[in-house]
Design an enzyme around this catalytic site. Structure first.
Site, PDB file in Angstrom:
ATOM      1  N   LYS A 170       0.877  -1.175   0.000  1.00  0.00           N
ATOM      2  CA  LYS A 170       0.000   0.000   0.000  1.00  0.00           C
ATOM      3  C   LYS A 170       0.911   1.220   0.000  1.00  0.00           C
ATOM      4  O   LYS A 170       1.470   1.593   1.014  1.00  0.00           O
ATOM      5  CB  LYS A 170      -0.907   0.011   1.233  1.00  0.00           C
ATOM      6  N   GLY A 201      -4.514   3.568  -2.289  1.00  0.00           N
ATOM      7  CA  GLY A 201      -5.585   4.071  -1.432  1.00  0.00           C
ATOM      8  C   GLY A 201      -5.035   4.899  -0.297  1.00  0.00           C
ATOM      9  O   GLY A 201      -3.830   5.141  -0.198  1.00  0.00           O
ATOM     10  N   GLY A 203      -4.265   5.893   3.753  1.00  0.00           N
ATOM     11  CA  GLY A 203      -3.829   5.168   4.938  1.00  0.00           C
ATOM     12  C   GLY A 203      -4.981   4.829   5.862  1.00  0.00           C
ATOM     13  O   GLY A 203      -5.019   3.749   6.466  1.00  0.00           O
ATOM     14  N   GLY A 207      -4.699   1.380   4.283  1.00  0.00           N
ATOM     15  CA  GLY A 207      -3.593   1.103   5.193  1.00  0.00           C
ATOM     16  C   GLY A 207      -4.046   0.402   6.456  1.00  0.00           C
ATOM     17  O   GLY A 207      -3.441  -0.587   6.894  1.00  0.00           O
ATOM     18  N   CYS A 279      13.852  11.387   6.574  1.00  0.00           N
ATOM     19  CA  CYS A 279      13.723  11.120   8.005  1.00  0.00           C
ATOM     20  C   CYS A 279      15.072  11.121   8.714  1.00  0.00           C
ATOM     21  O   CYS A 279      15.152  11.434   9.906  1.00  0.00           O
ATOM     22  CB  CYS A 279      13.002   9.802   8.235  1.00  0.00           C
ATOM     23  N   GLU A 371      10.329  16.836  14.550  1.00  0.00           N
ATOM     24  CA  GLU A 371      10.687  16.617  13.159  1.00  0.00           C
ATOM     25  C   GLU A 371       9.884  17.565  12.264  1.00  0.00           C
ATOM     26  O   GLU A 371       8.653  17.534  12.259  1.00  0.00           O
ATOM     27  CB  GLU A 371      10.414  15.165  12.756  1.00  0.00           C
TER      28      GLU A 371
END
Length: 464
Positions: A170, A201, A203, A207, A279, A371
């Site tokens: 996904k 699709g 999440g 998901g 990240c 972050e």
């Protein structure tokens, strides 16, 4: 590429169960470049069933044959470098040279590394009077992010296939065209029907359905820590394995005596790459008090080269643009010194954010703790090496980092005390075999190389 209007399930493109679609928008010009189906729980169920049906045959396939399919996959990816790069640029907005070198190039390296590992890895060993077998976990639910759309797919799918697992993918709804292209590549590589399946699709719908499906044995997710907690809770309720690669707030520590100009320039490039949407980006630069202002001036000069729309692309969507600009406003409000950039949009069209550098950032500021996921660098001052270590370790994250010193031994001594999963020493080069993953809230498990392969294997012992 032309978008497919169905799901790739059981080795073929099938109509989606529902009629809803997702528009794919180029963040550089805000134009729609395609539509893909919005998958439902019914689509996920069909994909998982196909993966379950294909699992016994693929698990029993000799490792040498699995390696041959992965080699074919690598070659098919390499042959479509131009198309991959153009597709990533169209849906992520990254400059084409970056898309070609990183977004298209790195997955070829990673796929090749797993082709070699599938052929060479010891899937059984003798321990005393026991034979220990390493067997595939089963069906893998892979949920990937938009920031490195193909790399994150290959970093999950390739080791799963090498281990003998089957996969349902996904991808992020912002970058599904790259995932569809990858599905085409798996066909070209000759993977048996059902070994790889794709459901596009959101999440919240596809998901969650994948993470909670009783037919999925392991969920591998890359994304935010907040969503990782939800997926971990869903998987935990069913006592299924998870691999979570989550957020980061990595420190770039420049020790006294290091080559300051090189460390600063490489550090700025690291943060600005991919519009800061990495990240593991070194978003906190730590410099000793004596050379602090020199480092700030070097950073300001370096970031001026990153012109939005040329050397640095947009962020992925309007929501992310607003989020990053909000953090820049927060930094100003907290009293950090704005050295470059700012919250104003640098271009009239597209989801661009001005490459931004803050000085006089203290460890307790929001911009030093959370972050941001955009082209924003915070420069912090430390008094001595112990103070630098305290600041480097003073976040809930521990994904990556860097240390610069007069010699490697000094840098390694410092790196050994950092609470983080990967550290580059004096500009260390990318290694596709090195394990990647985090300490603390940066995740659970590892990707890449033999450690990444181990995530998809389970252990059985036979006593004689």
């Amino acid at each position: 590429m032309k978008a497919h209007d169905g799901m790739y399930i059981g080795g073929e493109w099938r109509p989606a169960a529902g009629g809803d679609t997702i528009a794919v928008v180029n963040p550089a010009d805000e134009q729609v470049v395609g539509h893909v189906p919005a998958g439902t729980a019914e689509d996920v169920d069909a994909a998982v069933r196909a993966a379950r049906a294909a699992f016994p045959g693929w698990a029993a396939t000799p490792p040498a044959e699995r390696a041959a399919r992965l080699t074919a996959l690598r070659d098919a990816l390499a042959a479509r470098t131009d198309e991959i790069a153009e597709t990533v640029t169209s849906e992520l907005g990254s400059p084409l040279p970056l898309s070609r070198a990183v977004h298209a190039g790195v997955p070829v390296l990673v796929a090749g590394s797993y082709a070699e590992l599938a052929a060479s890895h010891a899937f059984e060993e003798k321990l005393g009077n026991s034979t220990v077998l390493l067997e595939p976990v089963g069906v893998v639910g892979a949920i990937t992010p938009w920031n490195y759309p193909l790399h994150q797919i290959v970093a999950k799918v390739a080791p799963a296939l090498a281990a003998g697992c089957t996969v349902v993918l996904k991808p992020a709804e912002d970058t599904p065209l790259t995932a569809q292209l990858f599905a085409e590549v798996t066909q070209e590589a000759g993977l048996p029907a059902g070994v790889f399946n794709l459901v596009t699709g959101t999440g919240a719908v596809a998901g969650q359905a994948l993470a909670g499906h009783e037919g999925v044995d392991l969920v591998s997710f890359t994304g935010s820590t907040a969503v990782g907690r939800q997926i971990g809770a869903t998987a935990g309720a069913a006592v299924k394995r998870v691999a979570l690669e989550l957020g980061g707030k990595s420190a770039n520590v420049i020790l006294p005596g290091a080559d300051l100009a090189k460390a600063v320039n490489v550090g700025v490039a690291n943060v600005m790459s991919n519009s800061g949407q990495t990240c593991s980006a070194w978003t906190r630069m730590l410099v000793d008090a004596e050379r602090y202002e020199e480092a700030v001036a070097l950073a300001a000069a370096a970031v001026a080269k990153y012109v939005p729309g040329e050397r640095v692309g947009p962020v992925v969507n309007a929501t992310q643009q607003a989020r990053v600009r909000g953090y820049i406003e927060k930094g100003i409000e907290e009293g950090a010194r704005l050295v470059a950039g700012g919250p104003e949009a640098p271009r009239e069209r597209g989801y661009y954010v001005s490459p931004t550098v803050f000085a006089d950032v203290t460890p307790d500021m929001v911009i030093a703790q959370e972050e941001i996921f955009g082209p924003v660098l915070s420069i912090l001052r430390y008094e001595d090496v112990d103070d630098a270590l305290r600041i480097a370790n003073d976040t809930v994250y521990g994904l990556a980092g860097a240390v610069w010193a007069a010699d490697d031994d000094e840098a390694v001594a410092f790196a050994r005390r950092m609470d983080t999963g990967q550290v580059d020493i004096n500009g260390g080069r990318f290694n596709p075999l090195a394990p990647f993953g985090g300490y603390k809230q940066s995740g659970v498990g590892r990707e890449l190389g033999p450690h990444g392969l181990s995530e998809y294997l389970q252990t059985k012992s036979l006593q004689f």
